[in-house]
Design a protein around this motif. Structure first.
Motif, PDB file in Angstrom:
ATOM      1  N   ALA A  10    -128.007  33.067  36.157  1.00 31.69           N
ATOM      2  CA  ALA A  10    -128.493  32.855  37.526  1.00 31.69           C
ATOM      3  C   ALA A  10    -128.776  31.379  37.776  1.00 31.69           C
ATOM      4  O   ALA A  10    -128.470  30.852  38.863  1.00 31.69           O
ATOM      5  N   ALA A  11    -129.348  30.684  36.778  1.00 36.52           N
ATOM      6  CA  ALA A  11    -129.635  29.260  36.937  1.00 36.52           C
ATOM      7  C   ALA A  11    -128.344  28.465  37.099  1.00 36.52           C
ATOM      8  O   ALA A  11    -128.258  27.556  37.944  1.00 36.52           O
ATOM      9  N   GLY A  12    -127.323  28.791  36.309  1.00 39.71           N
ATOM     10  CA  GLY A  12    -126.052  28.080  36.412  1.00 39.71           C
ATOM     11  C   GLY A  12    -125.375  28.289  37.747  1.00 39.71           C
ATOM     12  O   GLY A  12    -124.916  27.342  38.395  1.00 39.71           O
ATOM     13  N   ILE A  13    -125.315  29.560  38.180  1.00 39.56           N
ATOM     14  CA  ILE A  13    -124.687  29.857  39.473  1.00 39.56           C
ATOM     15  C   ILE A  13    -125.487  29.231  40.602  1.00 39.56           C
ATOM     16  O   ILE A  13    -124.924  28.674  41.559  1.00 39.56           O
ATOM     17  N   GLY A  14    -126.817  29.296  40.504  1.00 38.49           N
ATOM     18  CA  GLY A  14    -127.660  28.714  41.543  1.00 38.49           C
ATOM     19  C   GLY A  14    -127.488  27.210  41.657  1.00 38.49           C
ATOM     20  O   GLY A  14    -127.383  26.674  42.768  1.00 38.49           O
ATOM     21  N   MET A  15    -127.460  26.515  40.511  1.00 42.35           N
ATOM     22  CA  MET A  15    -127.254  25.069  40.537  1.00 42.35           C
ATOM     23  C   MET A  15    -125.890  24.721  41.110  1.00 42.35           C
ATOM     24  O   MET A  15    -125.753  23.805  41.915  1.00 42.35           O
ATOM     25  N   TRP A  16    -124.874  25.451  40.698  1.00 44.40           N
ATOM     26  CA  TRP A  16    -123.511  25.228  41.180  1.00 44.40           C
ATOM     27  C   TRP A  16    -123.455  25.396  42.696  1.00 44.40           C
ATOM     28  O   TRP A  16    -122.881  24.565  43.408  1.00 44.40           O
ATOM     29  N   ALA A  17    -124.060  26.485  43.201  1.00 45.88           N
ATOM     30  CA  ALA A  17    -124.056  26.736  44.640  1.00 45.88           C
ATOM     31  C   ALA A  17    -124.855  25.674  45.391  1.00 45.88           C
ATOM     32  O   ALA A  17    -124.450  25.214  46.470  1.00 45.88           O
ATOM     33  N   LEU A  18    -126.001  25.270  44.836  1.00 45.65           N
ATOM     34  CA  LEU A  18    -126.824  24.252  45.480  1.00 45.65           C
ATOM     35  C   LEU A  18    -126.073  22.933  45.613  1.00 45.65           C
ATOM     36  O   LEU A  18    -126.090  22.290  46.672  1.00 45.65           O
ATOM     37  N   LEU A  19    -125.387  22.536  44.552  1.00 44.48           N
ATOM     38  CA  LEU A  19    -124.640  21.277  44.585  1.00 44.48           C
ATOM     39  C   LEU A  19    -123.473  21.331  45.563  1.00 44.48           C
ATOM     40  O   LEU A  19    -123.031  20.291  46.059  1.00 44.48           O
ATOM     41  N   ALA A  20    -122.959  22.529  45.829  1.00 47.69           N
ATOM     42  CA  ALA A  20    -121.828  22.670  46.751  1.00 47.69           C
ATOM     43  C   ALA A  20    -122.256  22.663  48.214  1.00 47.69           C
ATOM     44  O   ALA A  20    -121.407  22.492  49.101  1.00 47.69           O
ATOM     45  N   LEU A  21    -123.554  22.845  48.483  1.00 49.51           N
ATOM     46  CA  LEU A  21    -124.022  22.821  49.869  1.00 49.51           C
ATOM     47  C   LEU A  21    -123.726  21.454  50.484  1.00 49.51           C
ATOM     48  O   LEU A  21    -123.958  20.418  49.859  1.00 49.51           O
ATOM     49  N   SER A  22    -123.247  21.449  51.708  1.00 48.16           N
ATOM     50  CA  SER A  22    -122.806  20.210  52.341  1.00 48.16           C
ATOM     51  C   SER A  22    -123.875  19.119  52.373  1.00 48.16           C
ATOM     52  O   SER A  22    -123.592  17.969  52.012  1.00 48.16           O
ATOM     53  N   PRO A  23    -125.134  19.410  52.753  1.00 44.96           N
ATOM     54  CA  PRO A  23    -126.134  18.330  52.776  1.00 44.96           C
ATOM     55  C   PRO A  23    -126.407  17.744  51.386  1.00 44.96           C
ATOM     56  O   PRO A  23    -126.572  16.535  51.241  1.00 44.96           O
ATOM     57  N   VAL A  24    -126.443  18.605  50.376  1.00 39.65           N
ATOM     58  CA  VAL A  24    -126.696  18.118  49.013  1.00 39.65           C
ATOM     59  C   VAL A  24    -125.501  17.317  48.515  1.00 39.65           C
ATOM     60  O   VAL A  24    -125.643  16.227  47.955  1.00 39.65           O
ATOM     61  N   ARG A  25    -124.311  17.871  48.730  1.00 36.65           N
ATOM     62  CA  ARG A  25    -123.091  17.206  48.265  1.00 36.65           C
ATOM     63  C   ARG A  25    -122.923  15.840  48.911  1.00 36.65           C
ATOM     64  O   ARG A  25    -122.712  14.831  48.229  1.00 36.65           O
ATOM     65  N   THR A  26    -123.045  15.773  50.232  1.00 34.90           N
ATOM     66  CA  THR A  26    -122.853  14.493  50.916  1.00 34.90           C
ATOM     67  C   THR A  26    -123.984  13.523  50.600  1.00 34.90           C
ATOM     68  O   THR A  26    -123.760  12.315  50.516  1.00 34.90           O
ATOM     69  N   GLY A  27    -125.192  14.054  50.398  1.00 35.31           N
ATOM     70  CA  GLY A  27    -126.308  13.180  50.038  1.00 35.31           C
ATOM     71  C   GLY A  27    -126.102  12.511  48.694  1.00 35.31           C
ATOM     72  O   GLY A  27    -126.337  11.310  48.546  1.00 35.31           O
ATOM     73  N   LEU A  28    -125.661  13.269  47.697  1.00 36.45           N
ATOM     74  CA  LEU A  28    -125.427  12.696  46.380  1.00 36.45           C
ATOM     75  C   LEU A  28    -124.229  11.754  46.386  1.00 36.45           C
ATOM     76  O   LEU A  28    -124.216  10.740  45.689  1.00 36.45           O
ATOM     77  N   GLU A  29    -123.212  12.102  47.164  1.00 33.40           N
ATOM     78  CA  GLU A  29    -121.998  11.285  47.185  1.00 33.40           C
ATOM     79  C   GLU A  29    -122.126  10.068  48.093  1.00 33.40           C
ATOM     80  O   GLU A  29    -121.215   9.238  48.161  1.00 33.40           O
ATOM     81  N   ALA A  30    -123.260   9.927  48.780  1.00 33.40           N
ATOM     82  CA  ALA A  30    -123.449   8.773  49.666  1.00 33.40           C
ATOM     83  C   ALA A  30    -123.565   7.476  48.885  1.00 33.40           C
ATOM     84  O   ALA A  30    -123.275   6.402  49.404  1.00 33.40           O
ATOM     85  N   THR A  31    -124.015   7.557  47.634  1.00 36.23           N
ATOM     86  CA  THR A  31    -124.123   6.361  46.794  1.00 36.23           C
ATOM     87  C   THR A  31    -123.328   6.587  45.513  1.00 36.23           C
ATOM     88  O   THR A  31    -123.193   7.725  45.035  1.00 36.23           O
ATOM     89  N   LEU A  32    -122.825   5.510  44.954  1.00 32.72           N
ATOM     90  CA  LEU A  32    -122.073   5.609  43.709  1.00 32.72           C
ATOM     91  C   LEU A  32    -122.962   6.099  42.572  1.00 32.72           C
ATOM     92  O   LEU A  32    -122.540   6.902  41.739  1.00 32.72           O
ATOM     93  N   ALA A  33    -124.221   5.632  42.543  1.00 34.45           N
ATOM     94  CA  ALA A  33    -125.144   6.079  41.501  1.00 34.45           C
ATOM     95  C   ALA A  33    -125.422   7.578  41.630  1.00 34.45           C
ATOM     96  O   ALA A  33    -125.477   8.299  40.630  1.00 34.45           O
ATOM     97  N   GLY A  34    -125.607   8.058  42.854  1.00 34.59           N
ATOM     98  CA  GLY A  34    -125.835   9.489  43.053  1.00 34.59           C
ATOM     99  C   GLY A  34    -124.628  10.316  42.672  1.00 34.59           C
ATOM    100  O   GLY A  34    -124.762  11.401  42.098  1.00 34.59           O
ATOM    101  N   HIS A  35    -123.439   9.786  42.975  1.00 37.83           N
ATOM    102  CA  HIS A  35    -122.201  10.506  42.675  1.00 37.83           C
ATOM    103  C   HIS A  35    -121.978  10.607  41.165  1.00 37.83           C
ATOM    104  O   HIS A  35    -121.801  11.695  40.612  1.00 37.83           O
ATOM    105  N   MET A  36    -122.029   9.446  40.477  1.00 36.47           N
ATOM    106  CA  MET A  36    -121.676   9.433  39.064  1.00 36.47           C
ATOM    107  C   MET A  36    -122.840   9.812  38.151  1.00 36.47           C
ATOM    108  O   MET A  36    -122.650  10.532  37.168  1.00 36.47           O
ATOM    109  N   ALA A  37    -124.030   9.331  38.450  1.00 34.93           N
ATOM    110  CA  ALA A  37    -125.158   9.521  37.527  1.00 34.93           C
ATOM    111  C   ALA A  37    -126.002  10.741  37.845  1.00 34.93           C
ATOM    112  O   ALA A  37    -126.900  11.079  37.073  1.00 34.93           O
ATOM    113  N   ALA A  38    -125.754  11.405  38.980  1.00 33.35           N
ATOM    114  CA  ALA A  38    -126.527  12.604  39.319  1.00 33.35           C
ATOM    115  C   ALA A  38    -125.617  13.816  39.516  1.00 33.35           C
ATOM    116  O   ALA A  38    -125.748  14.820  38.817  1.00 33.35           O
TER     117      ALA A  38
END
Length: 197
Positions: A10-38
């Motif tokens: 459940a934790a793995g599927i939940g994390m995977w789904a959370l990271l795929a959410l558009s606000p989370v995905r675009t927020g992390l990908e807004a910076t190179l550090a967020g994209h690569m290091a997070a």
């Protein structure tokens, strides 16, 4: 399936789904550090948890293919190396198919194999991998800071500098952790475990 494995799954599927959410995905990908290091490590972590959700690692699991866990760790390493390339990060931002491939490859080809193979890897081999990973991250951070040109076309040079300092900070924290583990009994326990196998 035990309660523990269900929780990991459940934790793995939940994390995977959370990271795929558009606000989370675009927020992390807004910076190179967020994209690569997070985002990338979190996708691998989601796969690791999925691997834990498959149940305890058995001694005979894929014994003919994944002896001592080395092939699984190598698959994870090559997958990570590919997605750490600046060209791959740029493509993931520009092409939806690459973004989907990233979200599938990192959990399934890096996280799950790592989660299933790492416990089977001998303790000295795990220590050797840590000892190589830490300076590699430091060198990557230094290269991102010192590079006079943009390595990722999707990010400005100041984002590149920030990533370099973040990688150097992670390098320092991992080095402190590894030294503490090696000098306060972790390495000795790993060697004893290897001898008992």
């Amino acid at each position: 399936m035990t309660r523990s494995t269900r929780n990991w799954l459940a934790a793995g599927i939940g994390m995977w789904a959370l990271l795929a959410l558009s606000p989370v995905r675009t927020g992390l990908e807004a910076t190179l550090a967020g994209h690569m290091a997070a985002q990338l490590p979190l996708l691998v972590a989601a796969g690791w948890w999925l691997g834990r959700g498959l149940g305890p690692v058995r001694a005979d699991e894929l014994a003919g293919f994944n002896r001592h866990g080395a092939p699984g760790v190598l698959l994870a390493a090559f997958t990570l190396a590919f997605w750490l390339l600046p060209r791959s990060l740029d493509a993931a931002l520009q092409e939806p198919a690459w973004e989907v491939a990233k979200f599938l490859a990192l959990p399934l080809l890096a996280g799950v194999p790592l989660g299933r193979s790492w416990p089977r890897l001998p303790g000295l081999a795990r220590a050797a991998l840590w000892a190589n990973l830490i300076p590699m991250l430091g060198v990557m951070g230094w290269l991102y800071i010192q590079s006079p040109v943009r390595l990722c076309n999707s990010y400005l040079i100041d984002q590149q500098d920030l990533l370099g300092w973040v990688l150097l900070g992670i390098t320092g924290m991992l080095a402190l952790y590894w030294v503490g583990w090696a000098f306060f009994g972790g390495l000795g326990r790993a060697v004893a475990t290897d001898r008992a196998r």
